[in-house]
Enzyme design. Structure first.
Site, PDB file in Angstrom:
ATOM      1  N   HIS A   1       0.765  -1.099  -0.030  1.00 23.69           N
ATOM      2  CA  HIS A   1      -0.155  -0.003  -0.185  1.00 23.69           C
ATOM      3  C   HIS A   1       0.912   1.350   0.051  1.00 23.69           C
ATOM      4  O   HIS A   1       0.826   2.106  -0.823  1.00 23.69           O
ATOM      5  CB  HIS A   1      -1.099  -0.217   1.266  1.00 23.69           C
ATOM      6  N   GLU A   2       1.785   1.298   0.846  1.00 18.30           N
ATOM      7  CA  GLU A   2       2.636   2.594   0.963  1.00 18.30           C
ATOM      8  C   GLU A   2       3.639   2.663  -0.208  1.00 18.30           C
ATOM      9  O   GLU A   2       3.830   3.999  -0.538  1.00 18.30           O
ATOM     10  CB  GLU A   2       3.506   2.555   2.226  1.00 18.30           C
TER      11      GLU A   2
ATOM     12  N   HIS B   1       1.654   4.603  -2.646  1.00 23.47           N
ATOM     13  CA  HIS B   1       1.641   6.009  -2.665  1.00 23.47           C
ATOM     14  C   HIS B   1       3.157   6.398  -3.128  1.00 23.47           C
ATOM     15  O   HIS B   1       3.149   7.560  -3.676  1.00 23.47           O
ATOM     16  CB  HIS B   1       1.366   6.057  -1.353  1.00 23.47           C
TER      17      HIS B   1
ATOM     18  N   HIS C   1       3.090   6.753  -6.859  1.00 23.88           N
ATOM     19  CA  HIS C   1       2.487   8.092  -7.511  1.00 23.88           C
ATOM     20  C   HIS C   1       3.252   9.358  -7.337  1.00 23.88           C
ATOM     21  O   HIS C   1       3.053  10.167  -8.148  1.00 23.88           O
ATOM     22  CB  HIS C   1       1.254   8.348  -6.375  1.00 23.88           C
TER      23      HIS C   1
END
Length: 695
Positions: free
Chosen positions: A477-478, A481, A484
């Site tokens: 998940h991180e 990010h 991104h």
């Protein structure tokens, strides 16, 4: 920044490939660094506001985009340390600098000459021949000034600045109070009977935690999620589970100087007043104005529909756990400190595997490799370890992120282990964002410098760090990010990377989680830490089959937190926040066996700053998007389909906030989704009324 008392390493980043020289910056450097940077930024703002030339996009908007570079650098270093490696010196300055920074930016936002220039450009924007990205940047600045009170009368401007300053101070104190409660509590275990049921990996982590606290021989249960959750899962000692659980959920609500209730009360009152000053019915309406959801009604509509389904599922799960308790000859109800313990037993019975059986196959090092491999397959990038670059803590790793042609795309720092100087949870942030503008020093553009922070239990010396499946998802998940930020390809800093609507920012991260359980990834990287043997196929099949296990519990934990957040920020000022929390949960019919994922006194997403205030729902909003987005790959029959991956990169990961999120999502997928794919992914029963509803 010519002041000789200011450490040049704060703003001159000449470490590896432009990395800050963390080892050359001391805690004592930040106060004078902020002082000088604030003065420099104020001078830059005055020069822009008082420019005798007529306002243009370049001399006003672009000038604002590159102003304050020194302040951005000092801030990035300081807030990074305040979150990931703090101490009393840093915390004292945090309490001082948070309101000071708020006052500084309020002054900029209420500068009449500066707003006049922005407003003039906004009024004639249709005649400026701006690109789509430039229009978005201008809109962001104009709306930012309006939200800062630029159109308010002077007295109301002063009150708004005062509110913002107080809110900044409360946010800093709230987070510090939670960290203080986490640091000050531990449950020391020395009797062998106290360790009953605990697997070896957990005892190793608890022993390491005890040693860190100065106990060479015992074991310590701490409030780090990587220790408390497995302890609640495996310990057969119900009395100890209850003791640890109650300490965990009481963070921020223990009375004394670290109690957060008064801070919450004041924060809610100030937020409500701020919203009314700016012409909104509620703080939620203010916060949602620039999001995909748009209104509190739209958010509550989605949350309540999902709630009905999730609660029914959770009650079915609770009944199954109750049967296990009865089989053991016990007659107590399922309480919150029982759920994880009996859910693990039920999963072991239902799917014939346990968390302790799975964990030896989930080595931190291998899951990091898996993250990088997926990014390479999808986006053509490669992570190259940098061995000799100092970071802000010895545990932090540094990587170069290189494109297919070998060019340097970004720098990435991974900070994975829990420590007492780090706030709980996991997050991504940046020291430097990607852009293509020419800076005052003549350099053109900057590469992103991105970091991930996690809180995995650090293993004993010489032993590998083993993760739970939830830990592994968190890491993915991180890193989603991080991608991104690292894949950003825009011109202007304010729309770079994660500079998007709050309920869109979780899409790249939650979407990336899907690739963890793609069979060919697990087959390659889920290997036993002792033998190197891949996870047996029957165990892999069981893991995949169990993906939706405990879905009711997980969704109730989350959705209750999101609904309480929305209730606070639509009601306005409240005298007793805990009474409001209780009223909302009672009206929902919250099962007594489950608690909110984040009870109000330690709900840092919402009260340690306002990043996710009236916005915790955004994880679910983005989940509707991510489930639909991954379906695009599933429909091709290839989780790494190159055409779909290219569209994903070009329309989601690289455009930041330079395009409206609805438009960029439709450019990727062709349409906006409904919640069907999300509920299917969660394994929740489908409500007919949801089938045609909008995200």
């Amino acid at each position: 920044m010519a002041n000789l008392s200011v450490n040049p390493a704060l703003v001159k980043w000449d470490g590896h490939k432009g990395l800050p020289r963390f080892d050359q910056v001391g805690d004592q450097d930040f106060a004078p660094g902020f002082e000088a940077a604030l003065v420099a930024h104020e001078a830059e703002i005055d020069a822009i506001a008082n420019n005798p030339q007529a306002p243009t996009f370049d001399n006003t908007v672009v000038a604002l985009e590159i102003a304050g570079d020194e302040l951005s650098r000092v801030s990035a270093l300081f807030w990074g340390k305040a979150g990931a490696h703090t101490n009393e010196t840093i915390q004292a300055l945090e309490r001082e600098i948070a309101p000071k920074m708020s006052r500084h930016y309020s002054k900029i936002g209420m500068n009449p000459a500066l707003f006049a220039r922005i407003d003039a450009l906004w009024e004639k924007r249709g005649a400026l021949d701006l690109s789509v990205e430039q229009e978005r940047v201008l809109e962001r600045h104009w709306k930012g000034f309006v939200r800062a009170g630029a159109k308010l009368p002077k007295a109301e401007q002063e009150r708004l600045a005062d509110i913002n300053e107080k809110l900044a101070g409360f946010g800093a104190r709230f987070g510090q109070n939670v960290l203080g409660d986490e640091k000050s509590w531990s449950l020391k275990l020395t009797d062998e009977a106290d360790l009953d049921g605990l697997p070896g990996f957990l005892k190793d982590s608890m022993a390491a935690a005890a040693r860190d606290a100065g106990d060479a021989d015992g074991y310590a249960v701490t409030l780090s999620r990587s220790i408390i959750e497995p302890f609640l899962t495996f310990s057969t000692r119900r009395d100890l589970r209850e003791q640890a659980f109650k300490a965990w959920v009481a963070r921020g609500e223990n009375g004394g100087e670290r109690d957060n209730i008064a801070i919450i009360r004041e924060t809610l009152a100030l937020r409500a007043e701020k919203a009314k000053l700016l012409g909104y019915d509620s703080f939620a309406a203010l916060k949602l104005d620039n999001t995909m959801a748009k209104t509190p009604d739209a958010v509550n509509g989605l949350l309540r529909k999902v709630w009905a389904t999730a609660r029914n599922k959770a009650l079915e799960e609770e009944a199954s756990l109750g049967k296990l308790i009865a089989e053991e000859g016990k007659n107590h109800p399922v309480m919150p400190w029982d759920w994880r313990h009996y859910a693990e037993k039920l999963r072991e019975r239902t799917f014939s595997f346990s968390e302790s059986e799975l964990k030896p196959y989930l080595q931190l090092e291998k899951i990091i490799e898996a993250c990088f491999d997926v990014a390479g397959r999808l986006f053509g990038i490669k992570a190259v370890p940098v061995k000799d670059a100092a970071a802000y803590h010895p545990d932090v790793r540094v990587f170069e992120i290189r494109a297919e042609d070998g060019s340097l795309k970004a720098l990435f720092l991974g900070d994975y282990f829990a420590r007492s100087s780090k706030r709980s949870g996991a997050w991504m942030s940046s020291f430097q964002s990607q852009h293509k503008l020419t800076l005052k020093n003549g350099s053109v553009g900057e590469i992103p410098i991105i970091y991930n922070v996690c809180n995995f239990a650090k293993p004993a010396e010489g032993k590998p760090a083993l993760l739970s499946i939830d830990d592994a998802r968190t890491l993915f998940h991180e890193f989603g990010h991080a991608l991104h930020g690292m894949l950003s390809d825009v011109t202007y800093p304010s729309v770079s990377g994660t500079g998007v609507a709050r309920d869109f920012v979780e899409l790249p991260s939650q979407l990336y989680e899907h690739w963890l359980t793609v069979p060919e990834i697990l087959e390659k990287y889920a290997v036993h830490y002792e033998t190197g043997a891949p996870m047996p196929k029957d165990l892999l099949d069981k893991v995949l089959a169990a993906r939706t296990f405990n879905a009711g519990f997980n969704t109730v934990e989350f959705t209750s937190s999101a609904l309480v957040d929305m209730a606070f920020h639509t009601r306005g000022a409240v005298e007793d926040p805990m009474a409001v929390q209780g009223e909302v949960l009672a009206e929902l019919g919250m099962p007594a066996s489950i608690v909110m994922r984040h009870a109000t006194p330690h709900f840092q997403h919402v009260f340690s700053g306002d990043g996710y205030s009236a916005g915790y729902y955004s994880y679910m909003w983005s989940e509707v998007l991510d489930a639909d987005a991954f379906s695009a790959f599933e429909e091709t029959g290839n989780a790494f389909d190159p055409v779909t991956a290219r569209k994903l990169k070009n329309n989601i990961y690289s455009v930041g906030g330079s395009i409206d999120p609805e438009e960029t999502y439709k450019a990727f997928r062709g349409k906006l989704p409904d919640p069907t794919a999300m509920l299917k992914k969660k394994g929740l029963a489908m409500l007919e009324e949801l089938a045609g509803s909008d995200a």
